[in-house]
Design an enzyme around this catalytic site. Structure first.
Site, PDB file in Angstrom:
ATOM      1  N   VAL A 136     -22.748  88.097 128.917  1.00  0.00           N
ATOM      2  CA  VAL A 136     -21.530  88.793 129.836  1.00  0.00           C
ATOM      3  C   VAL A 136     -20.975  88.022 130.960  1.00  0.00           C
ATOM      4  O   VAL A 136     -21.617  87.322 131.795  1.00  0.00           O
ATOM      5  CB  VAL A 136     -22.319  89.819 130.559  1.00  0.00           C
ATOM      6  CG1 VAL A 136     -21.303  90.911 131.238  1.00  0.00           C
ATOM      7  CG2 VAL A 136     -22.874  90.645 129.197  1.00  0.00           C
ATOM      8  N   CYS A 137     -19.403  87.756 130.936  1.00  0.00           N
ATOM      9  CA  CYS A 137     -18.894  87.158 131.881  1.00  0.00           C
ATOM     10  C   CYS A 137     -18.790  87.692 133.281  1.00  0.00           C
ATOM     11  O   CYS A 137     -18.801  88.901 133.648  1.00  0.00           O
ATOM     12  CB  CYS A 137     -17.405  87.031 131.643  1.00  0.00           C
ATOM     13  SG  CYS A 137     -16.444  86.221 133.034  1.00  0.00           S
TER      14      CYS A 137
END
Lengths: 116, 100, 124, 100, 124, 116
Positions: free
Chosen positions: F76-77
């Site tokens: 997940v960024c």
């Protein structure tokens, strides 16, 4: 005049909630009554309390909470919110969780209904 | 009716769908968000807007044209620029329908 | 609401099903609105007309086939009218025979008149 | 290149933008999600697809046409139907670019 | 990565700024990618070309004007190339004079050739 | 072949994650290696752990977690996630929070990069 607002898009991804916020501030300044903001579709993400945008960006969750302090009803759709995980008490800042009937009630109670 | 168009006319059918529904003389158009790209002189939608404005008023939102770098002299003639207060006034005058 | 006039609200469906959730969440609204004894209509224009296409089979997608709801909207869920725009159907190579439910196929000009009668329009 | 188009050609510019980038004979097109509406016989994009298929293969995803009620006899001739396994094979054969 | 060939990646920007976040989050990717000493290029086609329009002023919106980043992408952030598609500019009534940064304005056919050289294309 | 995946859209609203899931399952069945799934833009919402979709709908968060059990990296960024409130520990099921550099690393490490 009584104005009801429907928000269908999430924060940051779409400009919708920003246009809605600027519109609502202008409407209140002009003396109109906002009957409520109903959050539907991805609009429910606007009430996610854990948002931490960079400092030079507006925190949309907080801006909306300020409107609430000025008496604007914020209503999150229970079905759309549950599906997306946005009505859990520990996660989100939700004042009023309600069914879609409230959206229709807003249409009935408002002179104009505007969608963002 | 107030037809609010908020998607780019180059990217989305919102603009072309909306203008087909502008039937009466008291229908007006408000271009907001990426919808404002329709107002650019020399762009693909200049003639469509001019034709529309023979009978119907077209507005665009100041904050949105500013953000997108569209200067006043780049806007098709007779398109009116309004701010959020003007937006509110238009919604008071006409029943709104949003085309997204 | 006795003695009061019913509020006229139209859900304007402009999106195709499955690619986005708009159409599915529009149906959820139609079902709920029907219970309120107001005057609710639904219109399908643009890609919205695809929602009514016969023969939808979502087994391969692993998603719910919600098109089953349309045929019973008027009788079971008290929606007043279902309008489909004729021009949008034609542009997509569709006719009334391709549709899942008994609907009112109307020209754009007629639908525009109906919109003018509404108190509120909710786009989906 | 494998050009994956996933928006409705009636609603979005993804389709028209993508087909302008189909230059070589080894470019192929895969229509997925709402992109599959382009394959409908009698629809607005039938001729464009036919023209395209003179040089380039066009595929559409089985699960997506089924979900949308598009029957095999409603699909423009020579468009090939593939399942997710076929989708994977196309990605293995060609470098993908998604048009959304 | 010494001795290895650099990986060629292109960010393909097809969306207008401000209406959606895609362009802003694409810039965040450009800035980060530059630090990895690969061969990163950026192309603007379709509505993406609007991102480079001169004179953006977001004060009325209350949002960040991120167009300032484009002129320094190549020098400060080590992006190899910025391509803008000529046909998309023309269709929108724009020319090189309207753009905020020194960019390579190329025809669609040239840009297609560049795409063919890429290992990966990331659409925004 | 090594396949990297980028997911840019949120759950339910767009079909993207469903197509991605079906593609990934088919790719793994065919013996390909998934180098990772990078969640960017609204894609980060796919890891919101509090989702409660109706019973007859797929729970996308859980489907993705099943892929993780089979060895697929879910990334997940951090920037996209923070902005939207989706990386807070109490809120979301996030195995690997990382910067955008990881997206580029996926491009480098994969034979093909595909975006949904």
């Amino acid at each position: 005049m009584k104005l009801g607002v429907l928000v269908k898009e999430g924060p940051y991804m779409h400009q919708a909630i920003e246009t809605a916020y600027n519109f609502i501030v202008a409407a209140m300044e002009a003396g109109h009554e906002i009957t409520g903001i109903f959050f539907y579709n991805d609009g429910v993400y606007n009430r996610c309390s854990t948002m931490e945008p960079p400092r030079d960006e507006r925190n949309i969750m907080k801006l909306l909470s300020e409107l609430e302090l000025k008496g604007v009803r914020l209503i999150v759709c229970v079905a759309a919110g549950k599906r997306r995980g946005i009505i859990n008490q520990t996660v989100c800042k939700v004042e009023e969780i309600s069914g879609l009937g409230q959206l229709l009630e807003l249409c009935i109670a408002s002179d104009r209904m505007i969608t963002f | 009716m107030l037809h609010i168009i908020k998607k780019s006319p180059y990217e989305s059918s919102a603009f072309s769908d909306a203008i087909k529904y502008i039937g009466q003389n008291d229908d007006v158009v408000l271009l907001t968000e990426d919808g404002v790209y329709a107002v650019k002189k020399g762009g693909k939608f200049e003639d469509i807007l001019k034709n529309l404005m023979q009978k119907n008023a077209v507005y665009c939102l100041l904050a949105d044209i500013k953000a997108r770098g569209i200067q006043e002299d780049e806007i098709v003639e007779n398109v009116k620029i309004i701010d959020y207060q003007g937006f509110v006034e238009k919604v008071v005058e006409h029943n709104p329908m949003t085309w997204a | 609401m006795s003695g009061q006039e019913k509020t006229k609200v139209m859900l304007v469906c402009r999106t195709a099903p499955y690619g986005t959730i708009y159409e599915q969440e529009a149906i959820e609204a139609m079902i709920m609105f029907g219970a309120y004894e107001q005057d609710i209509s639904v219109s399908f224009i643009g890609d919205g007309v695809f929602s009514l296409k016969k023969g939808q089979d979502t087994a391969f997608l692993g998603k719910k086939n919600f098109s089953m709801t349309y045929p019973v909207l008027i009788d079971d869920f008290e929606i007043s009218h279902i309008y489909v725009e004729k021009e949008s159907l034609e542009e997509r190579g569709l006719s009334g025979d391709d549709l899942i439910a008994e609907v009112e196929i109307v020209g754009r000009n007629v639908l525009k008149q109906k919109m003018n009668e509404m108190k509120a329009m909710l786009p989906f």
